[in-house]
Design a protein around this motif. Structure first.
Motif, short mmCIF file in Angstrom:
data_model
loop_
_atom_site.label_atom_id
_atom_site.label_comp_id
_atom_site.label_asym_id
_atom_site.label_seq_id
_atom_site.Cartn_x
_atom_site.Cartn_y
_atom_site.Cartn_z
N LEU A 111 0.83 -1.20 0.00
CA LEU A 111 0.00 0.00 0.00
C LEU A 111 0.87 1.25 0.00
O LEU A 111 0.61 2.22 -0.74
CB LEU A 111 -0.91 -0.01 1.24
CG LEU A 111 -1.66 1.28 1.54
CD1 LEU A 111 -2.73 1.55 0.48
CD2 LEU A 111 -2.31 1.21 2.94
N HIS A 112 1.90 1.24 0.81
CA HIS A 112 2.83 2.37 0.97
C HIS A 112 3.62 2.62 -0.32
O HIS A 112 3.79 3.77 -0.74
CB HIS A 112 3.77 2.03 2.13
CG HIS A 112 4.51 3.19 2.71
ND1 HIS A 112 5.25 3.07 3.88
CD2 HIS A 112 4.67 4.47 2.32
CE1 HIS A 112 5.79 4.23 4.17
NE2 HIS A 112 5.47 5.10 3.23
N GLN A 113 4.08 1.56 -0.96
CA GLN A 113 4.98 1.70 -2.11
C GLN A 113 4.24 1.98 -3.42
O GLN A 113 4.78 2.69 -4.29
CB GLN A 113 5.80 0.41 -2.28
CG GLN A 113 6.85 0.47 -3.38
CD GLN A 113 8.01 1.38 -3.02
OE1 GLN A 113 8.74 1.13 -2.08
NE2 GLN A 113 8.19 2.44 -3.79
N GLN A 114 3.04 1.43 -3.58
CA GLN A 114 2.38 1.52 -4.89
C GLN A 114 2.19 2.97 -5.33
O GLN A 114 1.75 3.81 -4.56
CB GLN A 114 1.03 0.80 -4.88
CG GLN A 114 0.50 0.61 -6.30
CD GLN A 114 -0.74 -0.25 -6.35
OE1 GLN A 114 -1.69 -0.02 -5.62
NE2 GLN A 114 -0.76 -1.25 -7.22
N SER A 115 2.58 3.22 -6.58
CA SER A 115 2.56 4.52 -7.27
C SER A 115 3.77 5.38 -6.95
O SER A 115 3.91 6.47 -7.51
CB SER A 115 1.26 5.30 -7.01
OG SER A 115 1.29 5.98 -5.77
N ILE A 116 4.67 4.90 -6.08
CA ILE A 116 5.91 5.64 -5.79
C ILE A 116 7.06 4.92 -6.48
O ILE A 116 7.45 3.82 -6.07
CB ILE A 116 6.18 5.75 -4.28
CG1 ILE A 116 5.04 6.51 -3.59
CG2 ILE A 116 7.52 6.43 -4.01
CD1 ILE A 116 5.18 6.61 -2.08
N HIS A 117 7.59 5.52 -7.53
CA HIS A 117 8.67 4.89 -8.30
C HIS A 117 10.02 5.57 -8.10
O HIS A 117 11.04 5.04 -8.55
CB HIS A 117 8.33 4.88 -9.79
CG HIS A 117 7.20 3.95 -10.14
ND1 HIS A 117 7.39 2.60 -10.34
CD2 HIS A 117 5.87 4.17 -10.31
CE1 HIS A 117 6.23 2.03 -10.64
NE2 HIS A 117 5.29 2.96 -10.62
#
Length: 220
Positions: A111-117
């Motif tokens: 949840l925390h990582q998704q969409s953060i690249h």
């Protein structure tokens, strides 16, 4: 801002085998590495297809019962180390404390990582949940609400309640790009549910971290 002498000498727990296992799972997802198949995979921050698909599945499983999503067992169960004293719960068929903690930590990481690249939201620095909350509280007009969520995680009567409040905090950390050591978080969750003494020790350490004056920038 320079750290105080107290901060420099603050006790930092080492990762157990379980904590190291969670750390290896989320590092593989976030920055890549060698998967159990032996194939070297690129991570989510490199937009790797394997990690991107796994992260999406794991995110959808936040708050679900352990065992409800067989597609994520590769990430939340395979190779999970457990001490012999937790085997009785395995015999009963109920999820063990370690299975619950792994599922909770790894799905919340997704949840925390998704969409953060541009960065990994998992850090190997000793950023506990309390330390991450301290950064979240910095100059935040919603400080009272954040503290309430943080307190309710520590006193939650069920895993479902804990995840409900943790999900709200992780969503705020995601917005502000605040990192968390997920291996330490999972390890702390086990100890929080392993008896009064160990639970109090976790609460004390999180509390110290939450009130300590820290740098405004997230740890790398």
């Amino acid at each position: 801002m320079a750290k105080t002498q107290r901060e420099e000498h603050e006790y930092r727990p080492a990762l157990t085998d379980f904590g190291k296992w969670v750390d290896s799972r989320v590092r593989l997802l976030s920055t890549g590495g060698r998967a159990s198949s032996g194939i070297r995979e690129t991570g989510y921050v490199q937009s790797g297809a394997y990690a991107t698909a796994a992260t999406a599945k794991l995110k959808r499983s936040v708050g679900h019962d352990v065992g409800a999503d067989p597609d994520i067992f590769e990430w939340t169960l395979a190779g999970l180390p457990e001490p012999s004293d937790d085997q009785q719960r395995q015999v009963s068929g109920l999820p063990t404390t370690y299975e619950l903690a792994a599922h909770t930590a790894i799905t919340l990481f997704a949840l925390h990582q998704q969409s953060i690249h541009e960065m990994s939201v998992h850090t190997q620095s000793s950023v506990s949940l309390g330390g991450a909350v301290a950064r979240l509280l910095f100059d935040n007009p919603n400080a009272a609400g954040i503290r309430n969520r943080f307190n309710r995680i520590q006193t939650a009567g069920s895993w479902q309640e804990l995840v409900h409040h943790a999900r709200a905090l992780i969503t705020l950390m995601k917005r502000d790009r605040i990192v968390l050591n997920y291996g330490l978080f999972a390890q702390d969750l086990v100890q929080l549910h392993s008896g009064r003494v160990t639970a109090n020790n976790v609460r004390m350490r999180w509390g110290r971290d939450a009130i300590r004056i820290v740098d405004a920038e997230p740890a790398e």
